[in-house]
Design a protein around this motif. Structure first.
Motif, PDB file in Angstrom:
ATOM      1  N   GLU A   1       0.837  -1.194   0.000  1.00 49.00           N
ATOM      2  CA  GLU A   1       0.000   0.000   0.000  1.00 49.00           C
ATOM      3  C   GLU A   1       0.875   1.248   0.000  1.00 49.00           C
TER       4      GLU A   1
ATOM      5  N   GLU B   1       5.392   3.906   1.349  1.00 51.26           N
ATOM      6  CA  GLU B   1       4.890   2.583   0.974  1.00 51.26           C
ATOM      7  C   GLU B   1       5.213   1.565   2.050  1.00 51.26           C
TER       8      GLU B   1
ATOM      9  N   ALA C   1      -4.928   7.206   3.636  1.00 48.64           N
ATOM     10  CA  ALA C   1      -5.071   6.247   2.536  1.00 48.64           C
ATOM     11  C   ALA C   1      -5.947   6.874   1.466  1.00 48.64           C
TER      12      ALA C   1
ATOM     13  N   CYS D   1      -2.688   0.231  -4.534  1.00 49.06           N
ATOM     14  CA  CYS D   1      -2.644  -0.982  -3.716  1.00 49.06           C
ATOM     15  C   CYS D   1      -2.341  -2.140  -4.662  1.00 49.06           C
TER      16      CYS D   1
ATOM     17  N   VAL E   1      -5.240   2.736  -3.597  1.00 43.34           N
ATOM     18  CA  VAL E   1      -5.146   2.451  -2.171  1.00 43.34           C
ATOM     19  C   VAL E   1      -6.532   2.665  -1.586  1.00 43.34           C
TER      20      VAL E   1
ATOM     21  N   SER F   1      -9.191  -0.316   5.604  1.00 44.93           N
ATOM     22  CA  SER F   1      -8.420  -1.557   5.517  1.00 44.93           C
ATOM     23  C   SER F   1      -9.315  -2.730   5.137  1.00 44.93           C
TER      24      SER F   1
ATOM     25  N   ALA G   1      -9.368  -3.095   1.455  1.00 46.15           N
ATOM     26  CA  ALA G   1      -8.126  -3.700   0.957  1.00 46.15           C
ATOM     27  C   ALA G   1      -8.163  -5.212   1.126  1.00 46.15           C
TER      28      ALA G   1
END
Length: 362
Positions: A8, A51, A87, A124, A232, A236, A239
């Motif tokens: 990420e 990153e 993010a 991502c 990204v 979370s 993701a």
């Protein structure tokens, strides 16, 4: 069970102003001072970016926990020098990006000019393990139609230089300015894939094989297929959902290859249109259906992706997670929808960034 890792890229911002901060070198120095052997955080093209890479995981719950941990560690290191991490795939506020030091970045700035300076975008990348390059190329050939759907799910970049772009993922449009970026034709074999990369290098247009920016490629560092289409993700959990679906697609593609099923032969021209539509509409309108390349409601296309990979997802214990995660994302909206909702409520892009700093840790 195939392992999955995630890389990420995060935006460094002022915790009160929301403005991007060119402080990545200082953040990396803090991380290195605390743990000289750390391999989690890395510098990126621009000094306003940071990153991190997770370790490979077999269980999605463990992957999610590691993403949360890495985000918190990034926030802690940034906070120690007066920054925050967000993010966000593009900066909502105006910014003049600072290209990082080093020969590679200098070469890119000289060769690509303004395109390099405009690449302050955060993605991502999902790595899914494969048994061989031959299997990996077979996977790359067969996941092509589905990648735009992952891009729509992850879309998290509606703003650019202080303006609403009308896109859900403007990052992807900026990323396409690299000469090697985008969807690929069917390769057919690892040997043909290698020949194509060698031919690209021989043109002198790219510096090395690290600049082969295919939407899905063989990783040059790990025994993985690297899927590179996602913004990204603001949360979370999104993701983890993207990683879950990516593993399901990779396993499904590998099974199709072993069963002798040929990949769907959509042209690169159609795949580019699917990418554009995903970037423009995200989850708010229609997408191009991966099977037909005709418009269909985004929710239907997302459900079809889960159905397509259902057997592989079930064998990994991920089918319920995938279905519930997609339903929740369609209800709540992707990052672009959340950002626009915050702007409607606060009427301030600065407040959007500050609020997204909090969302990044959720």
């Amino acid at each position: 069970m195939r392992t999955v890792g995630v890389e990420e890229e995060l935006l460094l911002v002022g915790p009160e102003t929301g403005e991007p901060q060119a402080r990545s070198a200082a953040v990396l120095a803090r991380a290195s001072h605390e743990d000289a052997g750390q391999e989690v955080f890395e510098k990126e093209l621009h000094e306003q970016m940071l990153e991190f890479a997770t370790h490979p995981q077999s269980e999605m719950a463990a992957l999610g926990a590691e993403i949360v941990r890495c985000r918190k560690e990034a926030a802690r290191h940034a906070g120690e020098i007066g920054c925050a991490v967000a993010a966000l795939a593009t900066s909502p506020l105006p910014v003049s990006p600072s290209v990082g030091a080093g020969r590679r970045y200098r070469w890119m700035a000289e060769e690509y000019g303004i395109a390099t300076h405009e690449q302050l975008v955060c993605g991502c990348h999902v790595h899914v393990s494969v048994e061989s390059d031959e299997e990996g190329v077979a996977v790359v050939d067969r996941v092509r139609p589905w990648l735009a759907v992952l891009a729509a799910l992850s879309a998290n970049s509606p703003f650019w230089q202080g303006k609403d772009t009308s896109y859900n993922s403007y990052r992807s449009r900026v990323w396409q300015r690299w000469p090697s970026a985008g969807p690929t034709e069917i390769f057919g074999s690892a040997a043909q894939y290698d020949r194509r990369v060698a031919d690209m290098l021989a043109t002198g247009t790219i510096l090395d094989d690290g600049m082969v920016y295919f939407d899905a490629r063989l990783s040059r560092r790990y025994p993985t297929v690297e899927i590179r289409v996602a913004d990204v993700c603001l949360h979370s959990s999104t993701a983890v959902l993207v990683a879950t679906l990516a593993r399901g697609l990779v396993e499904t593609a590998a099974r199709e290859w072993r069963a002798g099923r040929e990949p769907v032969d959509h042209s690169v021209s159609l795949l580019r249109l699917a990418d554009w539509r995903a970037a423009r509409s995200g989850l708010t309108g229609e997408l191009l259906h991966p099977a037909t390349m005709r418009p269909a409601p985004a929710a239907d296309v997302v459900r079809h992706l889960v159905d397509h990979a259902a057997e592989a997802l079930a064998d990994c214990g991920d089918l319920d997670r995938a279905r519930e995660g997609c339903a929740e994302l369609l209800r709540r909206g992707n990052g672009a929808q959340v950002q626009r909702g915050l702007l409607r409520r606060t009427e301030s892009l600065r407040d959007v960034v500050v609020e997204c700093v909090r969302h990044t840790q959720e």
